[in-house]
Design an enzyme around this catalytic site. Sequence first.
Site, PDB file in Angstrom:
ATOM      1  N   HIS A   1      -0.539   0.253  -2.285  1.00  0.00           N
ATOM      2  CA  HIS A   1      -0.602   1.683  -1.971  1.00  0.00           C
ATOM      3  C   HIS A   1      -1.013   2.470  -3.215  1.00  0.00           C
ATOM      4  O   HIS A   1      -1.842   3.382  -3.149  1.00  0.00           O
ATOM      5  CB  HIS A   1       0.754   2.187  -1.467  1.00  0.00           C
ATOM      6  CG  HIS A   1       0.983   1.922  -0.019  1.00  0.00           C
ATOM      7  ND1 HIS A   1       1.385   0.698   0.460  1.00  0.00           N
ATOM      8  CD2 HIS A   1       0.880   2.740   1.078  1.00  0.00           C
ATOM      9  CE1 HIS A   1       1.511   0.769   1.778  1.00  0.00           C
ATOM     10  NE2 HIS A   1       1.214   1.986   2.180  1.00  0.00           N
TER      11      HIS A   1
ATOM     12  N   HIS B   1       8.855  -0.530  -3.856  1.00  0.00           N
ATOM     13  CA  HIS B   1       8.312  -0.998  -5.133  1.00  0.00           C
ATOM     14  C   HIS B   1       9.156  -0.527  -6.304  1.00  0.00           C
ATOM     15  O   HIS B   1       9.847   0.494  -6.220  1.00  0.00           O
ATOM     16  CB  HIS B   1       6.870  -0.493  -5.327  1.00  0.00           C
ATOM     17  CG  HIS B   1       5.871  -1.165  -4.447  1.00  0.00           C
ATOM     18  ND1 HIS B   1       5.459  -2.458  -4.656  1.00  0.00           N
ATOM     19  CD2 HIS B   1       5.203  -0.724  -3.354  1.00  0.00           C
ATOM     20  CE1 HIS B   1       4.584  -2.792  -3.727  1.00  0.00           C
ATOM     21  NE2 HIS B   1       4.410  -1.754  -2.923  1.00  0.00           N
TER      22      HIS B   1
END
Length: 271
Positions: free
Chosen positions: A38, A85
Amino acid sequence: MYIGQVAKDILKWPRPLSPPVVKLEKRVIDEYGMPSTHAMAATAISFTLLISTMDRYQYPFALGLLMAVVFSTLVCLSRLYTGMHTVLDVLGGVLVTAVFIVLTYPAWTLIDRLDSASPLLPVCAIVVSFFLCYNYPASDCYSPTRADTTTILAAGAGVTLGFWVNHFFQLASAPTESLPVVRDIPPLTTDMLVLGLTKFTVGIVLILLVRQLVQNLSLQVLYSWFKVVTRNKEARRRLEIEVPYKFVTYTSVGLCATTFVPMLHRFLGLP
């Protein structure tokens, strides 16, 4: 995206531990974390858009840079917020994209010209992309990484093919050698907004119809070929079914978005 997705399955760095992290996104929870794709996508989209437009449109560069930084930063922070993350994953993704942009930037114009002039480039894009997807690194357990990677590469291959088709059949005007700087970006009027929303709606409806049609047809053919029970969700995850049906479906989507949607716009009189 392929580099980032493959790196995840090679490095096999786990996502943040939960607890203490609260994971708000469940679909990709089985994927590994390093690097954040992303973060890679957000950085690539925002900064390549900035680099590509700064010599074609006249706008304050500082404002464009600020928008690119804000957009990519918000996406990166969202990956931390959703618990998907670590900070290191996000920084790794941004760094990989920065290196990739620096290395490929000198070839952007050459690639653009090859796409319109060489009949081999779209063929290579399709063959190489399918080969990479079919030979994606095997995982210990199933995760949507391979399927997502196939979707991304197939759409890119379809777009590449669409640009070539537009040039070969003269469906789009030929690009000029040197584009003039647009001194005044047109203001966002009500008419322009309505036109944009109309074109978007028409385009997205056609793309969704093509996607559903090609997906259903490709799955039926593959189920019949491999003698699999129809609507078997586990069978759809098999390599020999998942990669071909995803690849054919999203190659069609990319081709539709770049060739058939503009043709429909012209047919309907949408400038």
